[in-house]
Motif scaffolding. Sequence first.
Motif, mmCIF file in Angstrom:
data_model
loop_
_atom_site.group_PDB
_atom_site.id
_atom_site.type_symbol
_atom_site.label_atom_id
_atom_site.label_comp_id
_atom_site.label_asym_id
_atom_site.label_seq_id
_atom_site.Cartn_x
_atom_site.Cartn_y
_atom_site.Cartn_z
ATOM 1 N N ASP A 185 0.828 -1.218 0.000
ATOM 2 C CA ASP A 185 0.000 0.000 0.000
ATOM 3 C C ASP A 185 0.860 1.266 0.000
ATOM 4 O OD1 ASP A 185 -2.254 -1.513 -0.059
ATOM 5 O OD2 ASP A 185 -2.756 -1.296 2.073
ATOM 6 N N ALA A 236 -1.160 5.837 4.100
ATOM 7 C CA ALA A 236 -1.636 4.715 3.274
ATOM 8 C C ALA A 236 -1.495 3.375 3.991
ATOM 9 C CB ALA A 236 -0.858 4.679 1.959
ATOM 10 N N CYS A 237 -0.624 3.311 4.985
ATOM 11 C CA CYS A 237 -0.392 2.027 5.666
ATOM 12 C C CYS A 237 -1.492 1.788 6.683
ATOM 13 C CB CYS A 237 0.978 2.021 6.352
ATOM 14 S SG CYS A 237 1.305 0.446 7.170
ATOM 15 N N LYS A 238 -2.240 0.703 6.456
ATOM 16 C CA LYS A 238 -3.395 0.431 7.315
ATOM 17 C C LYS A 238 -3.002 -0.098 8.678
ATOM 18 C CE LYS A 238 -6.476 -0.726 3.445
ATOM 19 N NZ LYS A 238 -5.525 -1.072 2.365
ATOM 20 N N GLN A 298 2.101 2.108 -3.376
ATOM 21 C CA GLN A 298 1.037 2.695 -4.197
ATOM 22 C C GLN A 298 0.904 4.188 -3.919
ATOM 23 O OE1 GLN A 298 -1.248 1.222 -6.404
ATOM 24 N NE2 GLN A 298 -0.011 -0.626 -6.348
#
Lengths: 419, 751, 205
Positions: free
Chosen positions: A115, A168-170, A118
């Motif tokens: 992620d 973006a990092c969940k 991306q």
Amino acid sequence: MTDKQPRSRTIMVVGGGIAGITAAVEAAEAGYDVVMVEKSPTLGGRVAQMNRYFPKLCHPTCGLEINYQRIKKSKRISLFTLSTVAAVKGSAGAYTVTVKTEPRFVKTNCTACGDCGQAAESEIADPFNYGMKTVKAAYLPHTMAFPMRYVVAPEVAKTPEGERIKAACKIGAIDLDDQGSSFELEVGAIVWATGWKPYPAENLTAYRWADLPNVITNVEMERLASPDGPTQGRIVRPSDGAVPKKVALIQCAGSRDLNHLAYCSRICCLASMKHAAYVREQVAEAEVDVYYIDLRAHDKLESFMRRLKADPQVRFVKSKPSRVEPGEGGNPTVCGENTLTREVYARAYDLVVLATGMQASVSEDGRLAGSYDDYGFVFTEGETIGAGVASGPLDVSMSVQSATAAACKAIQVVSGVRG
Amino acid sequence: MTERKTGIYLCGGCGIGEAIDVAALEGVAKKEFKLDSKTHACLCGDDGVAMIRADLEAGINQVAIAACSSRVMTDRFGFEPIQVLRADLREKVIWSHPANHEDTQALAEDSVRMVLTMATKVKAPEPYVEGEWSSRILVMGGGVTGLAAAAQAAALGHEVLLLERSDRLGGRALDSSKRLPHRPPYAQPAANDIGDLVASVTGNAKITARLGCTVTQTSGMPGRFVVNLSDGSVETVGAIVVATGWRPYDASKLGHLGYGASPDVVTGVELEGMLKAGKVTRKSNGAPVKSVAFVQCAGSRDPDHLPYCSSICCATSLKQALELIEAEPATNAYVVYEEMRTPGVMEELYRTAQAAGVIFMKGKVKTVGADLTVTVADELIGEDIPLAGLDMVVLATGMVPNSTNTDAPSPAEGAEQLAGDIDPEVPFPVAGYCGDAPAAHAKRPQAAPEGGSLLNLQYRQGPHLPVLHDGFADSHYICFPYETRRTGIYTAGPVRRPMDWAEAAEDASGAVLKAVQAVRSASAGAALHPRVGDLSFPKINLNQCTKCKRCTVECPFGAIDEDEQTYPIVNATRCRRCGTCMGACPVRTISFDNYSVDMLSSMIKAVKVPDEFSGKPRILIMACENDAIPALDMAGIKRNQWSAHVRILPVRCLGSVSLLCISDALSVGYDGVMMMGCKPGDDYQCHFVKGSAMAAERLSKVGETLKSMMLEPERVTQAEASIADADRLPKVIDAFVEQITAIGFNPFKGF
Amino acid sequence: MNAPSPTPTKKYDLSFARWVYDNIDGGDRMALCMQCGTCSGSCPIGTQMDHGPRKLFMMIRAGMKEAVLTSNTLWNCVSCYNCVVRCPRKVPVAYILHDLATVAVREGYAEARNSDNARFAKAFWWSAAKYGRTDERLVTGKYYFSFGIGEGYKRGMANLPIAMGMIKTKRMHLGMPHKCSNTGELHKILAKAAEIEARDHGKQG
């Protein structure tokens, strides 16, 4: 060596290439704890950047996979990536080693889901591909990276892009405040497996690597031929992407040369023959000329040479080319004297590959290993233990042999015995 | 055995939860397996791992995880000694197939079915630890390598039995003058310090040296080899280091280089002896040697003699020339060479010799006259040049490995076991050096090395330690130079590869460490490379055994012998756990605690095979976990896509795949079966030497069977995979799916 | 006077090679030549040499004295020093060729005496030794007329347009020849140098 019992039974291995990995795994599998310190974000070193090994033309990642499986199974190996040794105090049996770790900006809980990659927008020169292509500023070093974790480039860490990457990092695995660290470790023995770096091609001014795009080095050739390289494994002329029909491979580009490297780098002859095989495999009509002083195909590697000599489209020319000149369309022209025919030639090629030699990279670490030879290779003696190319120019098999022997020596040091 | 309690954990992280319906997977576990499962949004996170740990505390004794590939997160999901089974929903499902698609969902559900079926068919392996184990190491050969090996093994705390065929320790080094340089600055020959090495061994209480002693017979297995010696004694040792060294190539075969024409044509070994004795004179008349020519590659690099390069002859001749010049500075020394091979730092010695005035002539020797005139086809001058006025001609004869016992006659049986590796005489097929192109050549018949076997192994597969094509007892593997095909037996020094003194001593250290690992692993019942630490081993149900001997023949490591009634006996510590025996057995009597034909077949049958009305084929891929599975993982990491109609079953090695698995698959309605594994053949990539070759051989016989079942032989195939095939394999899979679709559905579907 | 070089009686008689190692400037390093061909390949006029330095060195080892000292390789060197800079064994190739050329002249090889380059070198040295300067007109004149009066005139006239061009662009001047300020001292220095050279070579030879 003292007779007193070692204070620490842990073995430190500096360098995570094939030699370091081997030393670590072999020591661990004999029952000893190992700490590995690797400068880059992943293990694998130079061999991970190669397409295939000579003489079997098999893939280095195959052996790395087995070794990584061994590391995963062993509970005895701890790994510090992006880390170097800053200082060594004490003596065999009781070293205190200062390890310096550069920030990765990615924590250990990273799952390599991608992620962050991306979310990243800017690109940096891809170190895995010797800068022949770029990667996103949040990247997995390569698909065989070990550990399988992303890296955020320091260039973007403190920027708004860094914040977007973080967001973006969940699972909250990005740590933009990562400062790196410096810490001390107590170890009983140190194996120096710091490997090599290619001799700088820009020093070989007569060969024009710096200004002719179609003059490349042997390590660049490995990336060109790799399926995960900048061209997905297609060997092409860098200037225009055309398929090369005439290729020159120049041996001893730096090696056996008192102006550069006084020693023979041992592997270049065979590596170049392998490159001839790469070209011939991909381009049926290609002609490959190998320029050499002596063809050093020792032991059974001789058969690899003989098999290539049987190919009418691979020609061996006993000559150290004197220079490379820009020819028609900027393509390189290789000039020199064929020492067997006395012909003074100037031949145009689509691609020229310089077989640059191997240089010890240990000197960058401030010569902490203690004992070195005049070339900067670690000389195993007394308390100093070198492994692989850190100890001299070796091929992969010999590096593994050297690293296994190094593990044996290190075990003796931490066991308080000495052979 | 305690009751099996499996904890099942599903991960919704890394996009799994978004791409597939994880709740439906829970449903599969619940409805079809009557098992409760737990789903976590990030199973590998601290919370997820804590959840599993809590259940372990509460009594589960097996863990099944459906999350990412089994190649990652092994540390997070490592709960030793609890067995952890993994189903990959990430790399090989959601990353390689479209999200929220019914086929992807079906694939994920089948992955869960397979792992939950596996969970019912495996148990935690109980290691083989019966009996007594020896940690003593046998070292064969009392030369530099053997002495170094003995000293190193003793230094690691092991008792050593050192055997030397002759009546003295020291080997060829005793008859040698100086050594090749081995210390910085590497420029000059070094002192011969063999005496120090001999003294360190003879003074070591842990080392028992027996002189004039050889092995007459070896039986048993790592941890307890029983070795009969020529002195009549019988010893038990845990591992064996073979350091039997080399001998010079028989110079009497070198008549074309003048050997025999004059007593003053000598071998390098003969000159070495004279240098050692301190008196180099002409054998013909005792006159001093003022002018000497060294002829390199005497036998080496010559397909009629030794096809390989003996590696150290160049440096040795330089050293000898320097010694002659040191003794008499006016000496004329010529070296006739084709390629000057002084690799690495040995280049310094080349420069030293040049500076000392040694003359190098590149070319081939054409004739050597009785008056010692050596005529050289001088390639640099471009003329045939007679080198006259020589006092001595030295043939730098190559190294022949002592991989056999030349004192004993060649045994009638077992010679075929020696063959291996690439035939050096066969050219590469043009435009097909590597990659997909098969080696399109017939193998050159290999002459067995003369002499009897060194160890006289009492193995079903013959007495020899297998050697490579060139006769050296080396490993075929680049990355694993100590891997021989006889577990617990390691070679070191020039018997493995031509090498000099310093390298041989280093090699001895490496081999000894491997031997030490072998004895330590043996007593723990743990496997050695490449399945290091695996505690499972093959168990044979002799009640069902038909004594067909396939397992004893096919084992790549000669681990299975036969008893008096020709029933197979597994020597557990010789075993490398590849499962080739299991794949060979026609009646499924061989299995491991955690790996069996029953397990594989059950997993195959666990998959829901759609009927022909669905229009969807179902294809089984049995993929080798060494290279094919990692390559497919990497295909997933690169987000390469492939057909969702295939079901991938990882296997230890293609050698472990029984044809029964294939027939089971076809009988339950799979439309095609692909075996995906490493390159077989002489130039094998198989990690278990001949597993993939055995698979190919078995598969070659399947065609007839399929035809008799009215099935097209093309439904079953073997695909070669390398670890670098992340981009290629998806295409290979898709092409196979297309091929099967074209053939049509399996007529057995639904029966 | 310098001792003459020994004449080998057969191929690979090392007497001449050893004499070269000991008596030629840089000869000791010549022993380190590994026949890679960098020198001959680097030479801008390598195609116009009969042997080129690399092969010449091998011929020295082979004792081919006559062929070495009559080789045009000795005279065609233009002193660009590419070979010296690039030689991987740091052999001072150009120096060795120059010194061998001197030997060839000293030992009276006709090819050496009569080669264009030898004539030019002689003319160059005559001007330098006499005036302490090389004057283009004197050097070229001396060189041209070494071929004889008629030939000298022909060569001079053929190059007249070049000379005119040089005068026009002030690359060559009219008037008295260039000269250093104290030619007497120069001649004394050169005499002393000749004496030392003769003595030292005599010692070794």
